[in-house]
Motif scaffolding. Structure first.
Motif, PDB file in Angstrom:
ATOM      1  N   SER A  87      19.860  16.079 -23.507  1.00  0.00           N
ATOM      2  CA  SER A  87      20.856  16.524 -24.478  1.00  0.00           C
ATOM      3  C   SER A  87      21.190  18.001 -24.300  1.00  0.00           C
ATOM      4  CB  SER A  87      20.358  16.264 -25.897  1.00  0.00           C
ATOM      5  OG  SER A  87      21.288  16.729 -26.848  1.00  0.00           O
ATOM      6  N   LYS A  88      20.178  18.828 -24.145  1.00  0.00           N
ATOM      7  CA  LYS A  88      20.413  20.270 -24.023  1.00  0.00           C
ATOM      8  C   LYS A  88      21.152  20.628 -22.740  1.00  0.00           C
ATOM      9  CE  LYS A  88      16.686  22.028 -26.942  1.00  0.00           C
ATOM     10  NZ  LYS A  88      15.450  22.824 -26.976  1.00  0.00           N
ATOM     11  N   GLU A  89      20.948  19.841 -21.678  1.00  0.00           N
ATOM     12  CA  GLU A  89      21.595  20.137 -20.401  1.00  0.00           C
ATOM     13  C   GLU A  89      22.991  19.529 -20.288  1.00  0.00           C
ATOM     14  OE1 GLU A  89      18.815  18.866 -17.403  1.00  0.00           O
ATOM     15  OE2 GLU A  89      17.590  20.689 -17.649  1.00  0.00           O
ATOM     16  N   ASN A  90      23.376  18.673 -21.219  1.00  0.00           N
ATOM     17  CA  ASN A  90      24.684  18.032 -21.174  1.00  0.00           C
ATOM     18  C   ASN A  90      25.781  19.071 -21.381  1.00  0.00           C
ATOM     19  OD1 ASN A  90      26.910  16.372 -21.346  1.00  0.00           O
ATOM     20  ND2 ASN A  90      26.243  15.319 -23.192  1.00  0.00           N
ATOM     21  N   GLN A  91      26.682  19.177 -20.430  1.00  0.00           N
ATOM     22  CA  GLN A  91      27.778  20.144 -20.506  1.00  0.00           C
ATOM     23  C   GLN A  91      28.982  19.611 -21.278  1.00  0.00           C
ATOM     24  OE1 GLN A  91      27.411  23.379 -19.259  1.00  0.00           O
ATOM     25  NE2 GLN A  91      25.320  22.562 -19.204  1.00  0.00           N
ATOM     26  N   ASN A  92      28.990  18.309 -21.597  1.00  0.00           N
ATOM     27  CA  ASN A  92      30.126  17.700 -22.276  1.00  0.00           C
ATOM     28  C   ASN A  92      29.693  16.819 -23.451  1.00  0.00           C
ATOM     29  OD1 ASN A  92      32.255  18.591 -20.406  1.00  0.00           O
ATOM     30  ND2 ASN A  92      31.152  17.314 -18.939  1.00  0.00           N
ATOM     31  N   PRO A  93      28.943  17.367 -24.417  1.00  0.00           N
ATOM     32  CA  PRO A  93      28.550  16.512 -25.543  1.00  0.00           C
ATOM     33  C   PRO A  93      29.776  16.130 -26.359  1.00  0.00           C
ATOM     34  CG  PRO A  93      28.064  18.785 -26.045  1.00  0.00           C
ATOM     35  CD  PRO A  93      28.535  18.751 -24.607  1.00  0.00           C
TER      36      PRO A  93
END
Length: 181
Positions: free
Chosen positions: A24-30
């Motif tokens: 979740s923290k590394e997702n660039q497109n939440p």
């Protein structure tokens, strides 16, 4: 169909919880999900689950967890033990920033097949609030705890998240055929 609330402590390990939080923290497109009426947006990170019935209904999301993920397999097996006619509709990590909450509601999904169950795996508990509440139950988040419930039949809500973000691996299940009476 009978109403269900099922809770199991320590369903997954701390290491598995940290893996999903990292995703979740590394997702660039939440995907923002929510509005000011619930304290602001929560953010979804879709977990890829190919060829298992799950589908995603829009957005540009980095999906990087392989479909053979053992946690997802275990949750699916458990949920199908309650109802063999259900199918996984969505699985993803929901990041709840400080100040977010969910008002009392039942999930009324009129876009596609009605939800049968929701399952949530708490990934952290280093925050205040963020409890999942029902009319007669208060489920306190604990790392690795699983809750499965009849989300379209039971009034439920999430108390305001305080002090730090809340992370939950969320599953929504639907039924392809009408339930037997």
């Amino acid at each position: 169909m009978r109403k269900l609330i099922f809770v199991e402590d320590n369903f997954i390990s701390d290491e598995d919880c940290q893996r999903y939080i990292k995703l979740s923290k590394e997702n660039q497109n939440p995907i923002p999900y929510g509005d000011v009426s619930r304290g602001g947006d929560t953010y979804l990170t879709t977990v890829e689950w190919e060829n298992q019935g799950a589908r995603y209904l829009g957005g540009d999301v980095d999906s990087v967890v392989p479909s053979e993920d053992s946690v997802i397999v275990r949750v699916n097996e458990l949920c199908k033990s309650f109802d063999s006619e259900i199918e996984l509709d969505y699985v993803g990590v929901v990041r709840w920033p400080i100040g977010t909450f969910m008002k009392p509601h039942v999930d009324d999904n009129n876009i596609h097949n009605p939800d049968v169950f929701a399952a949530m795996l708490y990934l952290n508990d280093d925050f205040g609030g963020g409890h999942t509440l029902f009319e007669q139950y208060d489920i306190k988040p604990e790392v690795g705890k699983l809750i499965v419930f009849s989300n379209s039949q039971l009034l439920h809500y999430v108390s305001k998240v305080e002090d730090s973000e809340r992370f939950v691996l969320s599953f929504w299940y639907k039924r392809l055929t009408p339930p037997a009476d």
